[in-house]
Every structure is written in structure tokens, then in C-alpha cells.
Design an enzyme around this catalytic site. Structure first.
Site, short mmCIF file in Angstrom:
data_model
loop_
_atom_site.label_atom_id
_atom_site.label_comp_id
_atom_site.label_asym_id
_atom_site.label_seq_id
_atom_site.Cartn_x
_atom_site.Cartn_y
_atom_site.Cartn_z
N ASP A 50 0.67 -1.29 0.04
CA ASP A 50 -0.08 -0.01 0.00
C ASP A 50 0.91 1.20 -0.14
O ASP A 50 2.01 1.22 0.52
CB ASP A 50 -1.01 0.06 1.33
CG ASP A 50 -2.08 -1.05 1.04
OD1 ASP A 50 -2.42 -1.43 -0.11
OD2 ASP A 50 -2.37 -1.43 2.40
N TYR A 78 5.79 -8.80 8.60
CA TYR A 78 5.56 -7.11 8.65
C TYR A 78 5.66 -7.04 10.14
O TYR A 78 5.48 -7.53 11.19
CB TYR A 78 4.33 -6.91 8.36
CG TYR A 78 3.69 -7.18 6.98
CD1 TYR A 78 3.71 -6.40 6.02
CD2 TYR A 78 3.42 -8.38 6.46
CE1 TYR A 78 3.41 -6.53 4.47
CE2 TYR A 78 2.91 -9.04 5.28
CZ TYR A 78 2.89 -7.89 4.50
OH TYR A 78 2.60 -7.98 3.11
N ASP A 92 -6.84 2.45 7.43
CA ASP A 92 -5.64 3.40 7.50
C ASP A 92 -5.75 4.86 7.39
O ASP A 92 -6.82 5.12 7.60
CB ASP A 92 -4.49 2.70 6.62
CG ASP A 92 -4.84 3.02 5.08
OD1 ASP A 92 -5.77 3.86 5.01
OD2 ASP A 92 -4.01 2.51 4.13
N ARG A 184 -4.41 -4.93 6.85
CA ARG A 184 -5.42 -3.99 7.17
C ARG A 184 -6.57 -4.84 7.63
O ARG A 184 -7.47 -4.27 8.59
CB ARG A 184 -5.92 -3.05 6.20
CG ARG A 184 -4.54 -2.00 6.14
CD ARG A 184 -5.09 -0.95 5.15
NE ARG A 184 -4.82 -1.68 3.51
CZ ARG A 184 -5.79 -1.39 2.56
NH1 ARG A 184 -7.04 -0.75 2.69
NH2 ARG A 184 -5.67 -2.06 1.52
#
Length: 229
Positions: A50, A78, A92, A184
């Protein structure tokens, strides 16, 4: 890291570059920058990040573009942070806050328990703000028009979901997962499980398979190295 000489690259054999994607760049922005500098058409990346995420992006050039699917199939790692008590449509900071809830009663053990429920083989609904196509159109384009769209759940695997809730409402996390996993969505589902909502405030991809961001080139340094050739 060694300096890359443009004249020494072999695109017939293929080249693979590990790059650290900058904040607010799209993955395609990175590919376009590299393609323009290398002056070849066959350049692609192995797994979208992203725009508001940073970290490892594998870029393949020349005949190495045939390896893209191979890289995409690898597991991902991550690190990042989420914030409890607020939500956004994109999960986000791309979009404005649309709800706020009290989180003060939530304990660290409850947060870890919710993360544990999202660990293992799970069914996950991707974010509507994603590049998945619905009837030939990217889902995020539909979402930006504020039109309704539905994405079906899909199987993913989360092998690690560790949280650090020592500074609420911020919660730091480390996640290892399969291809196709949306961080997300994990943040959204954790917030929903806790009953207060959550959004992702930070995300960095640290590894793809055995390839690590520590071994990646800073994008501007990479381009500058090529320009010195």
C-alpha cells in the site's frame, strides 16, 4: 551494499532487485522509476505494498519477470502499529476517521487473545480499499465513489501475530503470514473483536521468504548508483 553498474546488468538472463519502498509511493511508482532508468519495458514487482506502507519490494527485470509468481507465493513478514478506538473506511490513514469508541476497559490479555483468534488458517475478507477487481474494476475506485461493493472471504494463513500493548491506544505488532493476507483486514477484525474498532497507523514489510529488507537498496540510492555508471 555493492554499487550496481548499469552496463553490467544482464536482462537476457534477468535481474532481481530488493528495494525498500518509500512512504507514499505506490508499488507501481517504484516499478515505473526503475523501468525508466533501466530503459527496458519488462519490469514488474512481486507483491503490492500500500502507498502508506514501507519496506521490501522485489522488483524483477528482463527475463526475471518470469519469477514474479514464484516470489509472490512466498510468505511475508511485517511490523507495524494499530490504534484502538477509531476507524476509517480504508482501515488506515488514507481516509478520514468515521467512528470513535472507548477502549479504556480493554486489557492486554484481551488484545492478545483477539490476535490469537486471528492466527492460523482463517477466512479473511479483503479491505474494500484494495486493488482487487470487482467486475473488472479495482475495488478502491468503487470505494472512493462511496458505492457499495462486496468482497468474498478467502483463505489465508497467519503463522505469527504478536502484539505489544504497553502504550495504548497504540498497539505494535509483528506478523508472519501467507501470500494474499491483508494486514489491514487483520487490524479491522481485531478492532471489531474487541468492540472498539481500530485502524492501522504504520506498516513495514520486513521479509518475503528468505529475502529481508535489511538487504534491500534505498530507492534513491539505487537510482543514483545507476546514474553514476
Amino acid at each position: 551494499m555493492k554499487e550496481i553498474k548499469l552496463s553490467e546488468l544482464d536482462f537476457q538472463k534477468g535481474e532481481v532487485f530488493l528495494l525498500d519502498k518509500p512512504y507514499e509511493w505506490t508499488s507501481f511508482d517504484v516499478v515505473k522509476k526503475v523501468r525508466n532508468r533501466l530503459r527496458i519495458k519488462k519490469v514488474g514487482h512481486a507483491g503490492t505494498l500500500d502507498p502508506l506502507a514501507t519496506g521490501l519490494l522485489i522488483v524483477c527485470a528482463g527475463k526475471a519477470t518470469k519469477k514474479i509468481n514464484e516470489f509472490q507465493d512466498l510468505g511475508k513478514s511485517y511490523t507495524g502499529a494499530l490504534v484502538l478506538g477509531k476507524t476509517t473506511p480504508s482501515i488506515d490513514l488514507e481516509t478520514e476517521f468515521d467512528s470513535e469508541s472507548d477502549y479504556s476497559h480493554i486489557t492486554t490479555s484481551e488484545i492478545q487473545a483477539a490476535a490469537d483468534e486471528l492466527t492460523g488458517d482463517i477466512m479473511q475478507v479483503p479491505p474494500i480499499y484494495s486493488a482487487i477487481k470487482i467486475d473488472g474494476e479495482r475495488a478502491y475506485k468503487i470505494a472512493r465513489r462511496k458505492e457499495e461493493a462486496k468482497l468474498d472471504p478467502r483463505p489465508v494463513s497467519v503463522t505469527k501475530f504478536i502484539i505489544d500493548a504497553s502504550n495504548l491506544p497504540e498497539v505494535k505488532f509483528e506478523i508472519d503470514c501467507s501470500k494474499g493476507t491483508y494486514i489491514r483486514s487483520l487490524v479491522r477484525d481485531l478492532g471489531e473483536a474487541l468492540g472498539c474498532g481500530a485502524y492501522m497507523s504504520e506498516l513495514r514489510r520486513t521479509a518475503i521468504g528468505d529475502h529481508r529488507v535489511e538487504d534491500a537498496y534505498n530507492l534513491e540510492e539505487f537510482i543514483a548508483s545507476l546514474e553514476r555508471d
